[in-house]
Design a protein around this motif. Structure first.
Motif, PDB file in Angstrom:
ATOM      1  N   ASN A 139       3.684  -8.093  12.789  1.00 52.38           N
ATOM      2  CA  ASN A 139       2.573  -6.964  12.450  1.00 52.38           C
ATOM      3  C   ASN A 139       1.991  -7.449  10.405  1.00 52.38           C
ATOM      4  O   ASN A 139       3.075  -7.944   9.434  1.00 52.38           O
ATOM      5  CB  ASN A 139       3.613  -5.451  12.052  1.00 52.38           C
ATOM      6  N   GLU A 140       0.615  -7.521  10.887  1.00 58.35           N
ATOM      7  CA  GLU A 140       0.100  -7.814   9.702  1.00 58.35           C
ATOM      8  C   GLU A 140       0.133  -5.922   9.183  1.00 58.35           C
ATOM      9  O   GLU A 140      -0.554  -6.029   7.613  1.00 58.35           O
ATOM     10  CB  GLU A 140      -1.713  -8.060   9.603  1.00 58.35           C
ATOM     11  N   MET A 141       0.317  -4.678   9.582  1.00 63.21           N
ATOM     12  CA  MET A 141       0.226  -3.981   8.800  1.00 63.21           C
ATOM     13  C   MET A 141       1.113  -3.872   7.906  1.00 63.21           C
ATOM     14  O   MET A 141       0.931  -3.356   6.552  1.00 63.21           O
ATOM     15  CB  MET A 141       0.174  -2.392   9.631  1.00 63.21           C
ATOM     16  N   ASP A 142       2.340  -4.524   7.578  1.00 71.34           N
ATOM     17  CA  ASP A 142       2.907  -4.158   6.600  1.00 71.34           C
ATOM     18  C   ASP A 142       3.285  -5.540   5.957  1.00 71.34           C
ATOM     19  O   ASP A 142       3.373  -4.687   4.253  1.00 71.34           O
ATOM     20  CB  ASP A 142       4.821  -4.207   7.222  1.00 71.34           C
ATOM     21  N   ASP A 143       2.388  -6.201   5.892  1.00 66.62           N
ATOM     22  CA  ASP A 143       1.894  -7.095   4.985  1.00 66.62           C
ATOM     23  C   ASP A 143       0.950  -6.320   4.559  1.00 66.62           C
ATOM     24  O   ASP A 143       1.259  -6.584   2.897  1.00 66.62           O
ATOM     25  CB  ASP A 143       1.272  -7.937   5.549  1.00 66.62           C
ATOM     26  N   GLN A 144       0.209  -5.906   4.524  1.00 67.12           N
ATOM     27  CA  GLN A 144      -1.185  -5.075   3.708  1.00 67.12           C
ATOM     28  C   GLN A 144      -0.413  -3.091   3.292  1.00 67.12           C
ATOM     29  O   GLN A 144      -1.138  -3.354   2.021  1.00 67.12           O
ATOM     30  CB  GLN A 144      -2.226  -4.724   4.652  1.00 67.12           C
ATOM     31  N   LEU A 145       0.635  -3.366   3.174  1.00 69.95           N
ATOM     32  CA  LEU A 145       1.249  -1.722   3.059  1.00 69.95           C
ATOM     33  C   LEU A 145       1.910  -2.702   1.587  1.00 69.95           C
ATOM     34  O   LEU A 145       2.159  -1.150   1.075  1.00 69.95           O
ATOM     35  CB  LEU A 145       1.924  -0.626   3.704  1.00 69.95           C
ATOM     36  N   LEU A 146       2.268  -3.266   2.243  1.00 72.48           N
ATOM     37  CA  LEU A 146       3.507  -3.781   0.711  1.00 72.48           C
ATOM     38  C   LEU A 146       3.099  -3.641  -0.487  1.00 72.48           C
ATOM     39  O   LEU A 146       3.678  -2.975  -1.422  1.00 72.48           O
ATOM     40  CB  LEU A 146       4.294  -4.975   1.067  1.00 72.48           C
TER      41      LEU A 146
END
Length: 189
Positions: free
Chosen positions: A156-163
């Motif tokens: 998932n790329e969402m967690d890469d952006q949220l971190l």
């Protein structure tokens, strides 16, 4: 009154938890009561003992905390263990905070001028706050490394952006809490 007399020992122990008799009796009376820059020789001796004890205590606390955290990471979180240097930096700040708290408690036994002691107490509070803020910032950095390792294993790329957003928010919370505490030390509402 009799109630006051009964409470004197308790009040004395609350104000001077380590007592002052040891330092006063450490030097002979005619030597210990001599004054230099407004402080008696026994007070200078006490300051020297406190500084020496602070360095020794900081070293011991850093080693104890290092062993404790090492045990935790060796057993449960071995695969996510942070770099040892980052961990030691964080532990150094926390050990400095504990030493500053100890100095704050022990310095009351020096019976310093109340105005001077007030400034010393403010200095201890501010330096303890700074040590805690830097320690928690290092903890957030370690958390960032830990979460980065977990995020890299996901698709998932969402967690890469949220971190990065979460880490920035944590940094802001840590620094903001430190600033608010600093303002309360100066009695600013």
């Amino acid at each position: 009154s009799e109630a006051t007399l009964r409470g004197l020992d308790k009040a004395y122990k609350a104000i001077y938890p380590f007592g002052v008799d040891f330092l006063k009796n450490l030097l002979p009376y005619n030597v210990g009561t001599r004054s230099f820059i407004g402080l008696a020789l026994w007070q200078w001796t006490g300051i020297g003992i406190l500084v020496l004890a602070a360095f020794i205590l900081r070293f011991i606390l850093t080693q104890l905390l290092s062993v404790l955290v090492g045990i935790i990471f060796r057993s449960a979180l071995k695969q996510y263990a942070p770099e040892r240097e980052k961990l030691m930096d964080m532990l150094r700040y926390f050990s400095i905070f504990l030493v500053i708290k100890g100095l704050d408690i022990a310095s009351s036994s020096l019976q310093l001028n109340p105005l001077l002691y007030n400034y010393i107490t403010i200095g201890f509070l501010l330096s303890g706050c700074i040590a805690l803020v830097f320690g928690f910032l290092k903890a957030v950095d370690i958390l960032h490394d830990y979460l980065t390792k977990i995020v890299q294993r996901t698709d998932n790329e969402m967690d890469d952006q949220l971190l990065p957003v979460v880490i920035r928010i944590l940094n802001i919370v840590v620094v903001g809490t430190g600033l608010v505490y600093t303002l309360t030390v100066f009695n600013i509402n």
